[in-house]
Write an enzyme that holds these catalytic residues in place. Structure first.
Site, PDB file in Angstrom:
ATOM      1  N   LYS A   1       4.352   0.824  12.005  1.00 56.80           N
ATOM      2  CA  LYS A   1       4.432   2.129  11.358  1.00 56.80           C
ATOM      3  C   LYS A   1       4.231   3.251  12.373  1.00 56.80           C
ATOM      4  CE  LYS A   1       2.633   2.056   7.353  1.00 56.80           C
ATOM      5  NZ  LYS A   1       1.516   1.909   6.426  1.00 56.80           N
TER       6      LYS A   1
ATOM      7  N   GLU B   1       0.881  -1.165   0.000  1.00 51.45           N
ATOM      8  CA  GLU B   1       0.000   0.000   0.000  1.00 51.45           C
ATOM      9  C   GLU B   1       0.917   1.212   0.000  1.00 51.45           C
ATOM     10  OE1 GLU B   1      -2.297   0.710   3.528  1.00 51.45           O
ATOM     11  OE2 GLU B   1      -3.655   2.088   2.487  1.00 51.45           O
TER      12      GLU B   1
ATOM     13  N   ARG C   1       5.483 -13.912   9.294  1.00 50.52           N
ATOM     14  CA  ARG C   1       6.360 -12.791   9.014  1.00 50.52           C
ATOM     15  C   ARG C   1       7.586 -12.871   9.917  1.00 50.52           C
ATOM     16  NH1 ARG C   1       3.317  -9.220  12.947  1.00 50.52           N
ATOM     17  NH2 ARG C   1       5.216  -8.208  13.665  1.00 50.52           N
TER      18      ARG C   1
END
Length: 558
Positions: A271, A36, A261
């Site tokens: 973030k 994104e 992950r």
RNA sequence: UGACCCAUGGUGUAAUGGUAACACUCCGGUUUUUGGUACCGUCAUUCUAGGUUCGAGUCCUAGUGGGUCAACCA
């Protein structure tokens, strides 16, 4: 006769090999990396990039770069550029031009209409709160919306009017008609379109309804003919929905496969938390060399190849994992040892005067640029009567295993002569001002006939020839491997105040005078460094990428 | 009081019903004009309990532990 080595496959490769064996998609492999465009790429993205690109490469396939730009509120063209730069820097080439989910808005709209016509989607006028309340909880089923029973025609009309901008943001949504009692929360009639009268970075003001992730991602995969949609484990609950849309829409059956992950010690990828570090001035921007961003690691001097090897060595599986920072640093050293030019820089200089060396004399000495690489050539060093050595390379009362300079002992200067230390000058506070030594004229590097075999070898620079430079000594950003281990403790409590130390008195050999930003070096006996972009012609700045492995300091701790 | 995913040395990852291995770390040694590199070596592993099987890290069941799921985010 070649020894047959059974290569071990990760679970994704096993799936692919089975698919190839069974003739699925005629053996075609197409993956995708779907960022994104709303932030900078970090180590976690690097892992996803490596898995998607390298898996495809391994089986003769390719990888699409597709920007998942379905939320105009958060996305920006600025990130589209930086993301491409980071992927290219890592050394991967995506297939064709970059793609955008927003390119498919028209098709996605048609898909939604198709669903409505099949009675599989409906317009819901409920408020967000009402929808949330009807959703139920993980252990309690949800309730049907009163709007669920609307007719196909009414849904068709309302959806078109949503598209035409007749309704306010948030007043209506389009939901898939799945099952409000599903134990999977995502199957409880998920919202697939919402009204957002916002400017989109690519489609401008053409649309005022935008598809949600679940109604964009899988369909985009399908439109592009993605065979294996590789994503992280948190999307595993989305898979039934991913498959449901493909089935009901009767479109190309892309398949989603999930891997765990990668977490890395001393690195965070949230973030929000990274933004906090930037906003609070605890780091100098998103590309600060301490940041786990790809741009940060690049500026730190981590080679792209090292990051790729690291991701490979970390492996791919489905269990929670935290990779030791040691492995990353080992990969960085391994790569840089092969490629980095050697140079001598004294970080904390102390002067040495060679009392039996003529005052006006200088000599040119040659030094290998890289002993690991015969093609790297060599360079010239200037030797003279006055030099600088590292302050910590001298000790007055040295312990038995100290191989450096101490009064009355011999020590080799790298690429130069053997010195015999004769004494020191100290100031009132007992700090050493000057070290005095004599040199053995017959001990010159390469033509040494002195017969002396000192245990230690020091790096040095000529006092008259060396130039000042700035060194930024970077260390891990946090004082503990996982600063988020306790949600009740602010992760900033574990910020390492010593993660950056600036040295302003370092002396570098003059060959570094015109060093270009990004050039990687090994400063002998100190570590790997790279020239920072902040450098100017008269003021070179080096970042410490990573230190050399150091067994002596461990010895001292004993 | 739900569903789903996971469990192998310190950390990761293999072993695909048949001798538990590889990398990094740690520790020790050899070489070395970088206390680097290279090379050699040491220590150390299948969550628990049942079951299937000649044989289970692998298959089944239960338990335990960890993770994930209730944004008009992706």
């Amino acid at each position: 006769m070649a020894e047959e080595r059974k290569e071990s496959l990760n679970f994704i490769e096993q799936i692919i090999e089975e698919d190839i064996k069974s003739g699925r998609n005629n053996g075609k492999i197409l993956t995708r990396f779907p960022p994104e465009p709303n932030g900078y790429l970090h180590i976690g993205h690097a892992k996803a990039i490596c898995i998607n690109f390298e898996t495809a490469l391994k089986y003769g396939g390719s990888t699409n770069l597709r920007f998942d730009d379905t939320n105009p509120t958060t996305e920006d063209t600025e990130y589209v550029e930086s993301i491409q730069e980071d992927i290219r820097w890592l050394g991967f080439v995506w297939k064709g031009e970059p793609l955008y989910a927003s390119d498919y808005f028209g098709q996605l709209y048609d898909f939604a209409v198709k669903l409505i016509k099949k009675g599989l989607a409906y317009v819901d006028d409920s408020t967000p709160e009402e929808i949330a309340n009807m959703k139920g909880t993980p252990s309690e089923p949800g309730k049907d919306s009163p709007y669920k029973s609307r007719s196909v025609d009414e849904n068709l009309e309302l959806f078109e009017r949503m598209k035409n901008g007749e309704f306010e943001d948030g007043s209506r949504v389009l939901r898939a008609n799945v099952n409000m009692a599903s134990p999977n929360m995502l199957m409880r009639d998920p919202i697939i379109y919402r009204i957002k009268k916002e400017h989109h970075h690519r489609t401008g003001d053409v649309w005022c309804i935008y598809p949600m992730y679940d109604f964009a991602h899988g369909q985009s995969d399908s439109i592009e003919g993605i065979t294996h949609s590789l994503c992280s484990l948190e999307f595993i609950h989305h898979r039934p929905l991913y498959d449901w849309f493909i089935e009901k829409l009767e479109i190309f059956p892309s398949r989603q496969k999930e891997f765990a992950r990668m977490n890395v010690e001393y690195m965070i990828t949230s973030k929000r938390k990274l933004l906090k570090l930037v906003n609070d001035g605890l780091v100098n921007g998103w590309d600060d060399p301490r940041m786990p961003t790809i741009s940060g690691m690049r500026r730190r001097g981590y080679p792209a190849q090292a990051i790729r090897v690291f991701c490979d060595k970390a492996g791919v599986a489905k269990r929670e994992n935290t990779i030791e920072i040691n492995l990353l640093e080992a990969c960085v050293r391994e790569e840089l040892n092969k490629t980095a030019i050697r140079a001598m820089v004294v970080l904390d200089p102390v002067k040495v005067i060679i009392t039996n060396y003529p005052e006006d004399k200088t000599e040119d000495l040659t030094a290998d640029n890289n002993p690991e690489d015969p093609n790297a050539g060599n360079r010239v060093l200037t030797f003279g009567r006055e030099l600088y050595i590292e302050r910590e390379d001298f000790m007055e009362n040295a312990p038995p295993k100290y191989f450096r300079m101490t009064t009355g002992a011999d020590v080799r200067l790298k690429n130069a002569y053997i010195l015999h230390c004769t004494g020191v000058d100290k100031d009132a506070e007992d700090n050493i001002q000057t070290i005095y030594a004599t040199y053995y004229a017959d001990s010159k590097s390469g033509e040494d006939v002195s017969g002396i075999k000192p245990k230690g070898t020091l790096h040095w620079v000529s006092a008259t020839d060396a130039l000042s430079c700035e060194i930024r000594m970077y260390d891990r950003l946090f004082t503990v491997p996982d600063p988020t281990f306790d949600e009740n403790i602010d992760f900033l409590e574990f910020y390492n105040n010593e993660s950056l130390k600036i040295l302003n008195h370092a002396k570098m050999e003059s060959s570094l005078k015109n060093s270009m930003p990004g050039t990687q070096y090994q400063f002998l006996r100190q570590g790997y460094f790279c020239t920072d972009a902040d450098s100017t012609p008269g003021h070179i700045v080096f970042n410490r990428t990573v230190g050399l492995k150091e067994s002596f300091s461990k010895e001292v701790r004993k």
